[in-house]
Design an enzyme around this catalytic site. Structure first.
Site, short mmCIF file in Angstrom:
data_model
loop_
_atom_site.label_atom_id
_atom_site.label_comp_id
_atom_site.label_asym_id
_atom_site.label_seq_id
_atom_site.Cartn_x
_atom_site.Cartn_y
_atom_site.Cartn_z
N ARG A 150 0.84 -1.19 0.00
CA ARG A 150 0.00 0.00 0.00
C ARG A 150 0.87 1.25 0.00
NH1 ARG A 150 -1.87 -3.72 3.77
NH2 ARG A 150 -3.99 -4.52 3.39
N LYS A 174 -1.51 -2.96 8.10
CA LYS A 174 -2.64 -2.56 8.93
C LYS A 174 -2.63 -3.35 10.23
CE LYS A 174 -5.70 -1.10 5.19
NZ LYS A 174 -7.00 -1.31 4.52
N HIS A 246 -3.67 3.71 -6.10
CA HIS A 246 -3.89 2.38 -5.54
C HIS A 246 -4.01 1.31 -6.63
CE1 HIS A 246 -4.63 0.06 -1.92
NE2 HIS A 246 -5.67 -0.53 -2.48
N ARG A 249 -1.31 -1.40 -6.84
CA ARG A 249 -1.50 -2.59 -6.00
C ARG A 249 -2.44 -3.58 -6.70
NH1 ARG A 249 -1.33 -4.48 -0.60
NH2 ARG A 249 -3.33 -5.17 0.28
N HIS A 272 -3.38 -9.49 3.14
CA HIS A 272 -4.81 -9.61 3.43
C HIS A 272 -5.03 -10.58 4.58
CE1 HIS A 272 -6.21 -8.32 -0.87
NE2 HIS A 272 -6.03 -7.29 -0.07
N TYR A 281 -9.77 -10.40 -6.92
CA TYR A 281 -8.94 -10.26 -8.11
C TYR A 281 -9.16 -11.38 -9.12
CZ TYR A 281 -6.60 -6.65 -5.47
OH TYR A 281 -6.34 -5.51 -4.76
#
Length: 300
Positions: A150, A174, A246, A249, A272, A281
């Site tokens: 990111r 994150k 973004h 990514r 993730h 995806y």
């Protein structure tokens, strides 16, 4: 009060105190949360953290079967997306399962990605000269596209995070979760060419820090600064369609899957928490295959 009830109350307090929502609006949000929690109980899902993208799809199907109006479904999904955005901000969850749900049409909102000719145009911009900031932008583009991290994660890269012997970078994602992501020879060469220029720039402005990416004054490049740099690169490449940073990514993940990478590996590389977040995806690659077939096959 259960932990889930506490999270709901914290969110409602946030709507009232920080967003200044009216009592009626807050009540509507509360009812939407209660309705969703009833669904989770029926599915034997105990916590909000356990909810995946597929659970959200099942919930949408259930709402449709109950003959709710499109407006009502849109409101419920909007409420839950806001709630999960709040949980994400509070580091309660690592991924928002409502991110790619289009409430307007009850369909998947597919991530956009760069086509190969667009990527070539972007790379031409950052390889046009060897000025300090051009070299910095080269690192930026090679690392973002080459690792799929990111923009915010890229801004946090420090020199000690680079393991050149293994060609890997320590990434803090994150929820402060750490992971190692590999980078290729193009990113390695870009970093090698850039570091001496970075040192010169920081010496000139008497700066001392470990941030990999710096601005024209030698200070650490912020997330906002990276977005600005990428926007300039995109503008110089004369790309005409609506584009956002973004998408690099998204392009990383799509290209890996198109070239045979397995889903679990892509999930780990992207950081993730849930495989469902990565499965989005596969829809992108299927849509791309279909559009290519329809465009080029004589009997499509």
């Amino acid at each position: 009060m259960t932990q889930e009830g506490k999270l709901e109350q914290q969110f409602l307090d946030y709507l009232h105190s920080e967003r200044n929502y009216s009592v009626n609006t807050s009540t509507a949000y509360e009812n939407d949360l209660l309705d969703f929690r009833r669904f989770l109980n029926e599915q034997a899902i105990e916590t909000y953290q356990q909810v995946t993208f597929l659970d959200v799809r099942i919930y949408l199907t259930e709402l449709k079967q109950k003959s709710f109006s499109r407006t009502t479904v849109a409101r419920k999904i909007s409420s839950l997306r806001s709630f999960y955005t709040f949980l994400l901000r509070e580091n309660v969850i690592a991924e928002n399962p409502f991110t790619y749900v289009s409430h307007a049409k009850n369909q998947l909102r597919l991530p956009k990605f760069f086509y190969s000719e667009e990527m070539e145009a972007l790379f031409q911009v950052v390889y046009e000269d060897n000025e300090t900031l051009t070299l910095r932008d080269r690192v930026l583009l090679e690392v973002l596209y080459g690792t799929g991290i990111r923009v915010s994660e890229c801004a946090g890269i420090l020199l000690p995070d680079l393991d050149t012997s293994y060609q890997a970078i320590l990434i803090r994602g994150k929820g402060n979760k750490e992971r190692y992501v590999p980078f290729g020879v193009y990113a390695e060469d870009a970093i090698t060419d850039y570091l001496p220029k970075r040192t010169e720039l920081m010496t000139r402005y008497k700066k001392s820090h470990d941030a990999l990416l710096v601005n024209h004054y030698g200070d650490p490049l912020t997330t906002r600064g990276i977005r600005y740099c990428l926007t300039k690169i995109i503008s110089k490449a004369s790309l005409t369609r609506k584009i956002h940073p973004h998408m690099l990514r998204h392009t990383f993940a799509t290209d890996l899957l198109n070239n045979g990478a397995d889903m679990r590996t892509v999930q780990e590389l992207l950081g993730h928490a849930s495989l469902a977040s990565t499965q989005i995806y596969t829809h992108v690659t299927k849509e791309h295959l279909k559009s290519t077939y329809m465009k080029h096959h004589p009997r499509a």
